[in-house]
Motif scaffolding. Structure first.
Motif, PDB file in Angstrom:
ATOM      1  N   ASP A 193      23.313  12.354   8.454  1.00 20.98           N
ATOM      2  CA  ASP A 193      24.185  11.574   7.618  1.00 20.98           C
ATOM      3  C   ASP A 193      23.309  12.772   5.807  1.00 20.98           C
ATOM      4  N   LEU A 194      22.500  13.264   6.186  1.00 22.61           N
ATOM      5  CA  LEU A 194      21.758  13.821   5.179  1.00 22.61           C
ATOM      6  C   LEU A 194      20.914  15.028   5.300  1.00 22.61           C
ATOM      7  N   PHE A 195      20.622  16.167   5.415  1.00 21.13           N
ATOM      8  CA  PHE A 195      19.373  17.318   5.408  1.00 21.13           C
ATOM      9  C   PHE A 195      19.586  17.318   3.869  1.00 21.13           C
ATOM     10  N   GLY A 196      17.311  17.158   3.739  1.00 17.97           N
ATOM     11  CA  GLY A 196      17.559  17.660   3.398  1.00 17.97           C
ATOM     12  C   GLY A 196      16.054  18.610   3.013  1.00 17.97           C
ATOM     13  N   ILE A 197      16.675  20.185   2.108  1.00 17.89           N
ATOM     14  CA  ILE A 197      16.631  20.839   2.108  1.00 17.89           C
ATOM     15  C   ILE A 197      14.699  21.266   1.389  1.00 17.89           C
ATOM     16  N   VAL A 198      13.823  21.944   2.261  1.00 14.47           N
ATOM     17  CA  VAL A 198      13.019  21.540   2.025  1.00 14.47           C
ATOM     18  C   VAL A 198      12.077  23.044   0.913  1.00 14.47           C
ATOM     19  N   THR A 199      11.821  23.488  -0.033  1.00 11.64           N
ATOM     20  CA  THR A 199      11.704  24.363  -0.347  1.00 11.64           C
ATOM     21  C   THR A 199       9.895  23.907  -1.276  1.00 11.64           C
ATOM     22  N   SER A 200       9.360  24.841  -1.395  1.00 17.45           N
ATOM     23  CA  SER A 200       7.822  24.329  -2.241  1.00 17.45           C
ATOM     24  C   SER A 200       7.887  25.446  -4.188  1.00 17.45           C
ATOM     25  N   ALA A 201       7.370  25.078  -4.596  1.00 11.48           N
ATOM     26  CA  ALA A 201       7.584  25.407  -5.819  1.00 11.48           C
ATOM     27  C   ALA A 201       5.683  25.908  -5.682  1.00 11.48           C
ATOM     28  N   ASN A 202       6.242  27.307  -5.057  1.00 10.98           N
ATOM     29  CA  ASN A 202       5.182  28.287  -5.382  1.00 10.98           C
ATOM     30  C   ASN A 202       6.412  29.756  -5.165  1.00 10.98           C
ATOM     31  N   GLN A 203       5.266  30.650  -4.495  1.00  9.93           N
ATOM     32  CA  GLN A 203       6.138  32.101  -4.135  1.00  9.93           C
ATOM     33  C   GLN A 203       7.165  32.194  -3.016  1.00  9.93           C
ATOM     34  N   ASP A 204       6.988  30.958  -2.328  1.00 11.57           N
ATOM     35  CA  ASP A 204       7.561  30.830  -1.138  1.00 11.57           C
ATOM     36  C   ASP A 204       9.038  30.390  -1.657  1.00 11.57           C
ATOM     37  N   LEU A 205       9.561  29.772  -2.893  1.00 11.77           N
ATOM     38  CA  LEU A 205      10.892  29.628  -3.284  1.00 11.77           C
ATOM     39  C   LEU A 205      11.911  30.932  -3.027  1.00 11.77           C
ATOM     40  N   ASN A 206      12.736  30.599  -2.436  1.00 12.41           N
ATOM     41  CA  ASN A 206      13.559  31.602  -2.491  1.00 12.41           C
ATOM     42  C   ASN A 206      15.466  31.133  -2.299  1.00 12.41           C
ATOM     43  N   PRO A 207      15.618  31.656  -3.219  1.00 14.11           N
ATOM     44  CA  PRO A 207      17.364  31.210  -3.334  1.00 14.11           C
ATOM     45  C   PRO A 207      18.141  31.662  -2.736  1.00 14.11           C
ATOM     46  N   ARG A 208      18.567  32.998  -2.125  1.00 12.65           N
ATOM     47  CA  ARG A 208      19.373  33.766  -1.193  1.00 12.65           C
ATOM     48  C   ARG A 208      18.723  32.366   0.383  1.00 12.65           C
ATOM     49  N   ARG A 209      17.165  32.402   0.295  1.00 12.61           N
ATOM     50  CA  ARG A 209      17.734  31.506   1.331  1.00 12.61           C
ATOM     51  C   ARG A 209      18.011  29.840   1.902  1.00 12.61           C
ATOM     52  N   ILE A 210      17.821  29.531   0.258  1.00 17.50           N
ATOM     53  CA  ILE A 210      18.252  27.833   0.488  1.00 17.50           C
ATOM     54  C   ILE A 210      19.644  27.945   0.591  1.00 17.50           C
ATOM     55  N   GLU A 211      20.566  29.589  -0.155  1.00 17.31           N
ATOM     56  CA  GLU A 211      21.574  29.372   0.626  1.00 17.31           C
ATOM     57  C   GLU A 211      22.200  29.527   1.819  1.00 17.31           C
ATOM     58  N   ARG A 212      21.924  29.804   2.670  1.00 14.09           N
ATOM     59  CA  ARG A 212      22.000  30.264   3.903  1.00 14.09           C
ATOM     60  C   ARG A 212      21.595  29.207   4.623  1.00 14.09           C
ATOM     61  N   TYR A 213      20.406  28.213   4.204  1.00 19.49           N
ATOM     62  CA  TYR A 213      20.394  26.849   4.823  1.00 19.49           C
ATOM     63  C   TYR A 213      21.245  25.929   3.811  1.00 19.49           C
ATOM     64  N   LEU A 214      22.057  25.529   3.190  1.00 23.99           N
ATOM     65  CA  LEU A 214      23.555  25.101   2.927  1.00 23.99           C
ATOM     66  C   LEU A 214      24.788  25.416   3.307  1.00 23.99           C
ATOM     67  N   ALA A 215      24.602  26.535   3.394  1.00 20.92           N
ATOM     68  CA  ALA A 215      25.475  27.176   4.624  1.00 20.92           C
ATOM     69  C   ALA A 215      25.516  26.637   5.593  1.00 20.92           C
ATOM     70  N   ALA A 216      24.681  26.004   6.344  1.00 18.07           N
ATOM     71  CA  ALA A 216      24.445  25.718   7.711  1.00 18.07           C
ATOM     72  C   ALA A 216      25.014  24.482   7.550  1.00 18.07           C
ATOM     73  N   VAL A 217      24.258  23.419   6.108  1.00 20.70           N
ATOM     74  CA  VAL A 217      24.116  22.309   6.702  1.00 20.70           C
ATOM     75  C   VAL A 217      25.961  21.901   6.993  1.00 20.70           C
ATOM     76  N   TRP A 218      26.561  22.508   5.399  1.00 21.52           N
ATOM     77  CA  TRP A 218      27.858  22.224   5.089  1.00 21.52           C
ATOM     78  C   TRP A 218      28.316  22.292   6.760  1.00 21.52           C
ATOM     79  N   GLU A 219      28.617  23.532   7.313  1.00 20.60           N
ATOM     80  CA  GLU A 219      29.194  23.820   8.602  1.00 20.60           C
ATOM     81  C   GLU A 219      28.797  22.323   9.452  1.00 20.60           C
ATOM     82  N   SER A 220      27.623  21.287   9.507  1.00 22.38           N
ATOM     83  CA  SER A 220      27.127  20.870  10.267  1.00 22.38           C
ATOM     84  C   SER A 220      27.882  19.262   9.906  1.00 22.38           C
ATOM     85  N   GLY A 221      28.662  19.318   8.917  1.00 25.57           N
ATOM     86  CA  GLY A 221      29.397  17.862   9.122  1.00 25.57           C
ATOM     87  C   GLY A 221      28.532  17.043   8.216  1.00 25.57           C
ATOM     88  N   ALA A 222      27.173  17.361   7.480  1.00 25.47           N
ATOM     89  CA  ALA A 222      26.339  16.539   6.609  1.00 25.47           C
ATOM     90  C   ALA A 222      26.231  16.845   5.002  1.00 25.47           C
TER      91      ALA A 222
END
Length: 361
Positions: free
Chosen positions: A115-144
């Motif tokens: 029903d819901l995907f939690g896209i987990v990222t960390s509050a340090n140098q690992d945070l990458n908005p471009r990676r988050i965009e990719r995950y968001l696109a994949a989750v929307w595509e999943s139907g969740a």
């Protein structure tokens, strides 16, 4: 692994729609069960007497790779006290699918009926908005529905700059700030974990998914490695996708970190994740504007005045090209129908983000 064999089916997310699908089989000799952990020839089950299940001969020889059971799938099994036989896989309501970098690579179902995907990222140098965009696109595509989980906020003195980066890509998607170490923000996360709801955590290695799972379960069921001092990231710990029942009754699926998340199917998920760009494009002078120098291009105007960042625009174009390369190999009629359906979804996300400001989940 916690005991899941005799858990109430309602807790496992056996909704009325799945019950109706199961009833249509008209097989009183079978019972419903849910795939609880990955398998190659044997899968761990939840909701049946047997803790393990294997495919019937017909399914074993007749299913394509992406059709084989994945964590979260509902199946119909001939139950026993030893090992169940899986005779049917109920139609998936949602499915997160990834493809490796090569277009010829086999698609892989990460989790089904979420029903819901939690896209987990960390509050340090690992945070990458471009990676988050990719995950968001994949989750929307999943139907969740997606949710962004900013973990490890205890590592920074000021979370505001990181939150600003996420807000630029989140649009109508809710963002929760948490710390698996201190427990801060967990109440907001638990609010999304309603009984009978299936939630899955996804993200790259070391962002703290396993630590969050342990916090939500109230016990150390997942091994957590120490944080590396050079980049403040945890080491990869989760090795397979597993389904667990939370104390409040929700279903939680933990997944290993993903180095690659190649997109598949049509561009609907990309358009929804970048609904702000779609809104700019609607204001272009020409309906067929390619946003490459045509007069009256609202997208280029947004780039010029800084309303739209160059980084976000380039990320959008990159994902579009990736999906277009995959889509060129698919059925054009089916792809056109999917684009039509996604236009309505994208408009809904854009309206929620720009007009009401209310999150979608």
């Amino acid at each position: 692994m916690q005991t899941l064999d005799l858990v109430n089916l309602d807790y496992l997310g056996f909704s009325s729609s799945f019950a109706a699908q199961f009833a249509e089989l008209q097989r009183p000799d079978l019972v419903p069960a849910r795939i609880a952990a990955d398998g190659q020839s044997v899968w761990q089950l939840a909701g049946s007497r047997a803790a393990l299940g294997e495919l019937s001969g017909k399914l074993r020889h007749g299913l394509a790779h992406e059709q084989r059971p994945a964590v979260g799938d509902w199946v119909a099994v001939a139950d026993s006290d030893d090992r169940a036989i899986i005779h049917h896989i109920l139609p998936r309501r949602t499915a997160l699918v990834r493809r490796a970098a090569s277009l010829d690579a086999v698609s892989q179902v990460i989790a089904a009926n979420v029903d819901l995907f939690g896209i987990v990222t960390s509050a340090n140098q690992d945070l990458n908005p471009r990676r988050i965009e990719r995950y968001l696109a994949a989750v929307w595509e999943s139907g969740a529905s997606p949710m962004i989980v900013l973990n490890k906020v205890d590592l920074v003195d000021d979370v505001a700059p990181l939150r600003a980066l996420l807000d630029e890509v989140a649009l109508a998607v809710p963002v929760v700030e948490v710390s698996a170490v201190t427990g801060d923000g967990l109440a907001d996360l638990r609010a999304a974990l309603a009984p009978g709801r299936t939630v899955a955590f996804i993200g790259s290695s070391g962002v703290g998914k396993s630590s969050l799972v342990n916090r939500l379960l109230g016990s150390e069921v997942q091994h957590v490695s120490d944080i590396r001092h050079d980049d403040a990231r945890g080491r990869h710990t989760t090795t397979r996708r597993e389904l667990r029942i939370l104390p409040a009754g929700a279903v939680l699926i933990d997944t290993p970190g993903m180095r690659e998340l190649g997109l598949t199917e049509d561009a609907g998920g990309v358009e929804t994740a970048f609904a702000d760009i779609s809104e700019f494009a609607e204001a272009c002078r020409f309906n067929d504007c390619r946003h490459e120098g045509e007069p009256g291009c609202a997208v280029q105007e947004a780039l010029y005045d800084g309303t739209l960042s160059t980084e976000r625009w380039e990320s959008y174009r990159k994902l579009q090209r990736e999906v277009a390369a995959y889509e060129a190999r698919q059925d054009p009629v089916l792809a056109a129908e999917r684009r039509r359906q996604w236009k309505m979804i994208t408009k809904s996300v854009r309206h929620s983000s720009k007009v009401t400001g209310k999150p979608l989940c």
